[in-house]
Design an enzyme around this catalytic site. Sequence first.
Site, PDB file in Angstrom:
ATOM      1  N   CYS A  54      24.670  33.991 -15.573  1.00  0.00           N
ATOM      2  CA  CYS A  54      24.555  35.421 -14.781  1.00  0.00           C
ATOM      3  C   CYS A  54      25.129  36.371 -15.718  1.00  0.00           C
ATOM      4  CB  CYS A  54      25.211  35.392 -13.602  1.00  0.00           C
ATOM      5  SG  CYS A  54      25.495  37.037 -12.672  1.00  0.00           S
ATOM      6  N   CYS A  57      28.071  38.407 -14.115  1.00  0.00           N
ATOM      7  CA  CYS A  57      29.239  37.454 -13.846  1.00  0.00           C
ATOM      8  C   CYS A  57      30.070  37.431 -15.123  1.00  0.00           C
ATOM      9  CB  CYS A  57      28.563  36.287 -13.630  1.00  0.00           C
ATOM     10  SG  CYS A  57      27.810  35.785 -12.147  1.00  0.00           S
ATOM     11  N   CYS A 177      30.079  50.547 -15.118  1.00  0.00           N
ATOM     12  CA  CYS A 177      29.428  51.539 -15.411  1.00  0.00           C
ATOM     13  C   CYS A 177      30.755  52.830 -15.545  1.00  0.00           C
ATOM     14  CB  CYS A 177      28.280  52.244 -14.556  1.00  0.00           C
ATOM     15  SG  CYS A 177      28.223  53.917 -14.821  1.00  0.00           S
ATOM     16  N   CYS A 180      30.302  55.836 -13.774  1.00  0.00           N
ATOM     17  CA  CYS A 180      30.409  55.770 -12.237  1.00  0.00           C
ATOM     18  C   CYS A 180      31.966  55.856 -11.888  1.00  0.00           C
ATOM     19  CB  CYS A 180      29.864  54.321 -11.831  1.00  0.00           C
ATOM     20  SG  CYS A 180      27.964  54.101 -12.366  1.00  0.00           S
TER      21      CYS A 180
END
Length: 423
Positions: A54, A57, A177, A180
């Site tokens: 992933c 992850c 991000c 963000c």
Amino acid sequence: MMCSRLLGVILLITGSYALYDSSSDVVELTPGNFERLVINSDEVWIVEFFAPWCGHCKNLVPEYKKAARALKGIAKVGAVDADQYKDLGQKYGVTGFPTIKIFTGSKHTPYQGQRTAEAFVDAALKSAKEKAYDNLGKKASSSSDKSDVITLTDSNFKELVLDSEDMWLVEFYAPWCGHCKNLEPHWAKAATELKGKVKLGALDATVHTVMASRYQVQGYPTIKLFTSGKKTSDSVEDYNGGRTSSDIVAWAMEKLAENVPAPEIIQVVDSDTMKACSEKPLCVVSVLPHILDCDAACRNGYLTVLARLGDKYKAKMWGWVWAEAGAQTALEEALELGGFGYPAMAVVNAKKLKFSTLRGSFSESGINEFLRDLSFGRGQTAPVKGAEMPKILTTEPWDGKDGELPQEEDIDLSDVDLEKDEL
């Protein structure tokens, strides 16, 4: 030679799939040790259920390791390869990677914060505080700086956003991000300033991919507006304002003014009708002359003025009510209305139990000036008399007609025998 090559291949493969090595402070959890270390423990655990392949992850590893190092001796940080130990992941409702949960013994809750070391530490300390207060038999006090941003997920999005009548601004973000992270404090401040008017939510689009896909989120952060009222496929539009809290508030208030219907001017005839005051940030209370002193045309003229002003200030989300002079005397006394005649007006904050009285003319320009000053925080206020909202009497609503004087009873004197000296 063959064996050593094979061993090298095996080590290469296993090494490429191991996210946390033995030197890390992140504890490797398996079905063999999970219950002993986590469930039967008195310590707070943050547990990540991951898959080695992933990407999210892998991106999480540095921050997760940093959190584990910071929490050493305070709380435990562990990780489960839920791709290898599928049954263990399924037991705790893991459907995507990474899934992070906070365990305090057998109790576990989903972690829904930002994926930074600081956020993990905050969550662990919060859980530790709650556990300590539980041991004292008390409830932990909530943080005074708790964010007004509502955490959204695939499972609660429909109920909270789509099925609501409220206007929503929703940020779709990624924990890694940078933009963000820069937006986060501005988003939180805007949520507080817009509380009671526009709701602000945040959804981790890397975890809750159903909603992110539905609204075609391709970059981070993506902000969407969901208009007020019943939601349809046309109820969503892109946010195109600035990224500071003042930009967000100004843009939201402009959209609110476009979408919010004009408030109803409600006559106060029972306690239910006063909910328009108790549930709003401010409530405009007018007391209009008795119908015998001001006929239907006269009263409708006042109500028309109030309706126009209600539409002008609709983005403020105020309540607007009126009562007939003398019908709700307790309300008049509490807000010091009627001393200079009717019509009269006061604006009350039912939660803070403070009010301000219109001192100028009860005209469109006079009321507008009064309300404009209040909207900018100007104007004198006074405490509501009695330190509580007054009791409201149940009365008949106005039927829209002119008033009628009560008919005088005719007295028949034909059967009365009067002596001359009585005349």
